[in-house]
Design a protein around this motif. Structure first.
Motif, PDB file in Angstrom:
ATOM      1  N   ASN A   1       0.825  -1.221   0.000  1.00 28.48           N
ATOM      2  CA  ASN A   1       0.000   0.000   0.000  1.00 28.48           C
ATOM      3  C   ASN A   1       0.860   1.272   0.000  1.00 28.48           C
ATOM      4  N   GLU A   2       1.853   1.285  -0.879  1.00 25.60           N
ATOM      5  CA  GLU A   2       2.785   2.425  -0.990  1.00 25.60           C
ATOM      6  C   GLU A   2       3.420   2.784   0.354  1.00 25.60           C
ATOM      7  N   GLY A   3       3.643   1.794   1.183  1.00 22.89           N
ATOM      8  CA  GLY A   3       4.285   2.051   2.465  1.00 22.89           C
ATOM      9  C   GLY A   3       3.333   2.463   3.562  1.00 22.89           C
ATOM     10  N   LYS A   4       2.061   2.704   3.202  1.00 21.29           N
ATOM     11  CA  LYS A   4       1.099   3.173   4.213  1.00 21.29           C
ATOM     12  C   LYS A   4       0.758   2.082   5.223  1.00 21.29           C
ATOM     13  N   ALA A   5       0.737   0.816   4.756  1.00 21.58           N
ATOM     14  CA  ALA A   5       0.379  -0.296   5.655  1.00 21.58           C
ATOM     15  C   ALA A   5       1.378  -0.377   6.809  1.00 21.58           C
ATOM     16  N   PHE A   6       2.671  -0.311   6.494  1.00 20.65           N
ATOM     17  CA  PHE A   6       3.688  -0.447   7.527  1.00 20.65           C
ATOM     18  C   PHE A   6       3.611   0.707   8.525  1.00 20.65           C
ATOM     19  N   LYS A   7       3.401   1.903   8.010  1.00 23.95           N
ATOM     20  CA  LYS A   7       3.284   3.072   8.899  1.00 23.95           C
ATOM     21  C   LYS A   7       2.104   2.916   9.851  1.00 23.95           C
ATOM     22  N   LYS A   8       1.012   2.413   9.321  1.00 20.92           N
ATOM     23  CA  LYS A   8      -0.197   2.219  10.142  1.00 20.92           C
ATOM     24  C   LYS A   8       0.047   1.158  11.218  1.00 20.92           C
ATOM     25  N   ILE A   9       0.719   0.055  10.837  1.00 21.49           N
ATOM     26  CA  ILE A   9       1.019  -1.015  11.792  1.00 21.49           C
ATOM     27  C   ILE A   9       1.893  -0.473  12.930  1.00 21.49           C
ATOM     28  N   LEU A  10       2.944   0.260  12.576  1.00 25.38           N
ATOM     29  CA  LEU A  10       3.836   0.825  13.597  1.00 25.38           C
ATOM     30  C   LEU A  10       3.089   1.812  14.488  1.00 25.38           C
ATOM     31  N   HIS A  11       2.225   2.622  13.877  1.00 29.12           N
ATOM     32  CA  HIS A  11       1.439   3.590  14.636  1.00 29.12           C
ATOM     33  C   HIS A  11       0.547   2.886  15.648  1.00 29.12           C
ATOM     34  N   ASP A  12      -0.106   1.792  15.214  1.00 34.65           N
ATOM     35  CA  ASP A  12      -1.025   1.084  16.111  1.00 34.65           C
ATOM     36  C   ASP A  12      -0.289   0.404  17.262  1.00 34.65           C
ATOM     37  N   MET A  13       0.913  -0.085  16.991  1.00 37.50           N
ATOM     38  CA  MET A  13       1.706  -0.715  18.059  1.00 37.50           C
ATOM     39  C   MET A  13       2.144   0.331  19.087  1.00 37.50           C
ATOM     40  N   LYS A  14       2.537   1.491  18.604  1.00 34.87           N
ATOM     41  CA  LYS A  14       2.908   2.571  19.529  1.00 34.87           C
ATOM     42  C   LYS A  14       1.706   3.022  20.347  1.00 34.87           C
ATOM     43  N   ALA A  15       0.564   3.122  19.667  1.00 33.46           N
ATOM     44  CA  ALA A  15      -0.663   3.583  20.341  1.00 33.46           C
ATOM     45  C   ALA A  15      -1.130   2.604  21.417  1.00 33.46           C
ATOM     46  N   ALA A  16      -0.714   1.337  21.299  1.00 30.56           N
ATOM     47  CA  ALA A  16      -1.060   0.336  22.320  1.00 30.56           C
ATOM     48  C   ALA A  16      -0.211   0.513  23.580  1.00 30.56           C
ATOM     49  N   GLY A  17       0.775   1.431  23.518  1.00 35.11           N
ATOM     50  CA  GLY A  17       1.569   1.732  24.709  1.00 35.11           C
ATOM     51  C   GLY A  17       2.979   1.178  24.692  1.00 35.11           C
ATOM     52  N   TYR A  18       3.571   1.073  23.475  1.00 40.37           N
ATOM     53  CA  TYR A  18       4.895   0.440  23.364  1.00 40.37           C
ATOM     54  C   TYR A  18       5.899   1.306  22.617  1.00 40.37           C
ATOM     55  N   THR A  19       7.138   1.223  23.064  1.00 39.23           N
ATOM     56  CA  THR A  19       8.271   1.833  22.370  1.00 39.23           C
ATOM     57  C   THR A  19       8.870   0.745  21.486  1.00 39.23           C
ATOM     58  N   ILE A  20       8.952   1.012  20.191  1.00 40.64           N
ATOM     59  CA  ILE A  20       9.260  -0.074  19.255  1.00 40.64           C
ATOM     60  C   ILE A  20      10.599   0.122  18.537  1.00 40.64           C
ATOM     61  N   VAL A  21      11.214  -1.011  18.189  1.00 38.64           N
ATOM     62  CA  VAL A  21      12.438  -1.009  17.375  1.00 38.64           C
ATOM     63  C   VAL A  21      12.208  -1.965  16.205  1.00 38.64           C
ATOM     64  N   PRO A  22      11.783  -1.438  15.051  1.00 39.33           N
ATOM     65  CA  PRO A  22      11.640  -2.293  13.867  1.00 39.33           C
ATOM     66  C   PRO A  22      12.987  -2.442  13.159  1.00 39.33           C
ATOM     67  N   ASN A  23      13.221  -3.609  12.595  1.00 43.00           N
ATOM     68  CA  ASN A  23      14.487  -3.827  11.884  1.00 43.00           C
ATOM     69  C   ASN A  23      14.301  -4.912  10.835  1.00 43.00           C
ATOM     70  N   LEU A  24      15.006  -4.766   9.713  1.00 43.96           N
ATOM     71  CA  LEU A  24      15.034  -5.822   8.703  1.00 43.96           C
ATOM     72  C   LEU A  24      16.212  -6.740   9.025  1.00 43.96           C
TER      73      LEU A  24
END
Length: 349
Positions: free
Chosen positions: A130-153
């Protein structure tokens, strides 16, 4: 300290086995609490290997119809949410596909159980769905659940895994703990001299004669003949094959079709989908790999028994996370919470 682990979309237990075998030398452990998957053979495999004494803790159900509130307390959550709609090989429907929104059930579990940390896994292609929008939304929702995140490939072959397998893994630490405990991506430096060739994985040590899931595949005379023209590392379209043995496939020429392993390199990605010609092929013998050989490329031990038909087992192995790669990440999380420093590197996507 024991961290009780809950798992959604648990698969045959690649993440779980990595978690259970994680050992940082101070007695801290990750222990199984509960798990869920929708496929019965997969659930049977998980129970047999991960929690044979507690089969009632693994729920075979479609997460979309499953009551997430009925599960016990956990300290950690893992979810390798289905990747069909984020894979580069697939159509990349992202949020528009049947499987796209399934990550939201992982987020829902985070909100219900508020574990100290989580690990979420998906294919590298998730970044561009989705032109990168899906990943941004997923990261946003994880943060909104109350978490500090470190995504990595993570490129697992750089961690000593005998397979080129690139996966996005997101580690999250609950916000109230994140100031004190800051997860860092483990460095690939300690693994640079590891022999991660497919030959070493499959031949050293030799697979025992009585190893489970090691039935030799049957190949037709025509397939054997075609393979005789394909050199290690080549596939049906890059090899010099006589006209009568060539494949006439319309559209894209998929590089994995009748592709033989290069014994001196990590294997290409083990997958669970696809029909004939996509089963991974031995570099010198005119045949597809056995399921046990494929399991070795996924770093499962030889006594890890996969339940179900040969085809079901092939799919399970293909969708698993390499257990050795998972263990490295889980050990880094354990060290983070134990205050033990470890070699790390910058996260990159």
């Amino acid at each position: 300290m024991k961290y009780r682990l809950g798992e959604l979309f648990c698969g045959p237990g690649g993440l779980a086995y990595g978690a259970m075998t994680a050992d940082i030398g101070n007695g801290d452990k990750i222990v199984h609490a509960w798990a869920n998957d929708f496929d019965q053979d997969t659930v049977d495999t998980y129970i047999h290997n991960i929690c044979p004494d507690a089969p009632e803790t693994v729920y075979c159900a479609d997460v979309r119809k499953f009551d997430l509130t009925q599960l016990g307390p956990i300290d950690a959550l893992a979810f390798g949410f289905p990747c069909n709609d984020f894979s580069v090989v697939g159509e990349q429907k992202g949020f528009d596909g049947e499987y796209g929104p399934l990550y939201t059930y992982g987020v829902k579990a985070l909100k219900i159980y508020k574990p100290k940390w989580f690990l979420a896994e998906n294919v590298g292609g998730i970044k561009s769905a989705n032109e990168g929008k899906a990943f941004k939304k997923i990261l946003h929702d994880m943060k909104a659940a109350g978490y500090t995140i470190v995504p990595n490939l993570y490129k697992f072959e750089e961690y000593g895994v005998p397979q080129a397998r690139h996966r996005v893994i997101i580690v999250g630490i609950r916000n109230d703990l994140a100031d004190k405990y800051q997860y860092k991506v483990p460095s690939t430096e300690p693994y640079k001299d590891v022999d991660n060739t497919s030959r070493n994985a499959i031949e050293n040590p030799p697979i025992p004669a009585n190893a489970p899931n090691n039935e030799m595949p049957r190949q037709t005379k025509r397939v054997k003949e075609r393979l005789s023209y394909i050199k290690p590392g080549q596939n049906a379209f890059t090899a010099d094959i006589p006209e009568e043995l060539q494949l006439h496939v319309k559209g894209a020429k998929i590089s994995q079709i009748y592709r033989r392993l290069d014994p001196n390199k990590p294997a290409y990605t083990v997958t669970g989908s696809g029909g004939g010609g996509t089963h991974m092929y031995h570099w010198s013998e005119p045949r597809a790999l056995t399921n046990r050989e494929r399991a070795r490329l996924q770093t499962f031990p030889d006594d890890y028994v996969f339940m179900g038909s040969k085809e079901s087992v092939r799919k399970q192995i293909g969708m698993a996370v390499p257990s050795r790669g998972a263990r490295i990440i889980f050990e880094a999380i354990l060290k983070t919470f134990a205050g033990i420093d470890y070699p790390s590197q910058e996260a990159h996507l």
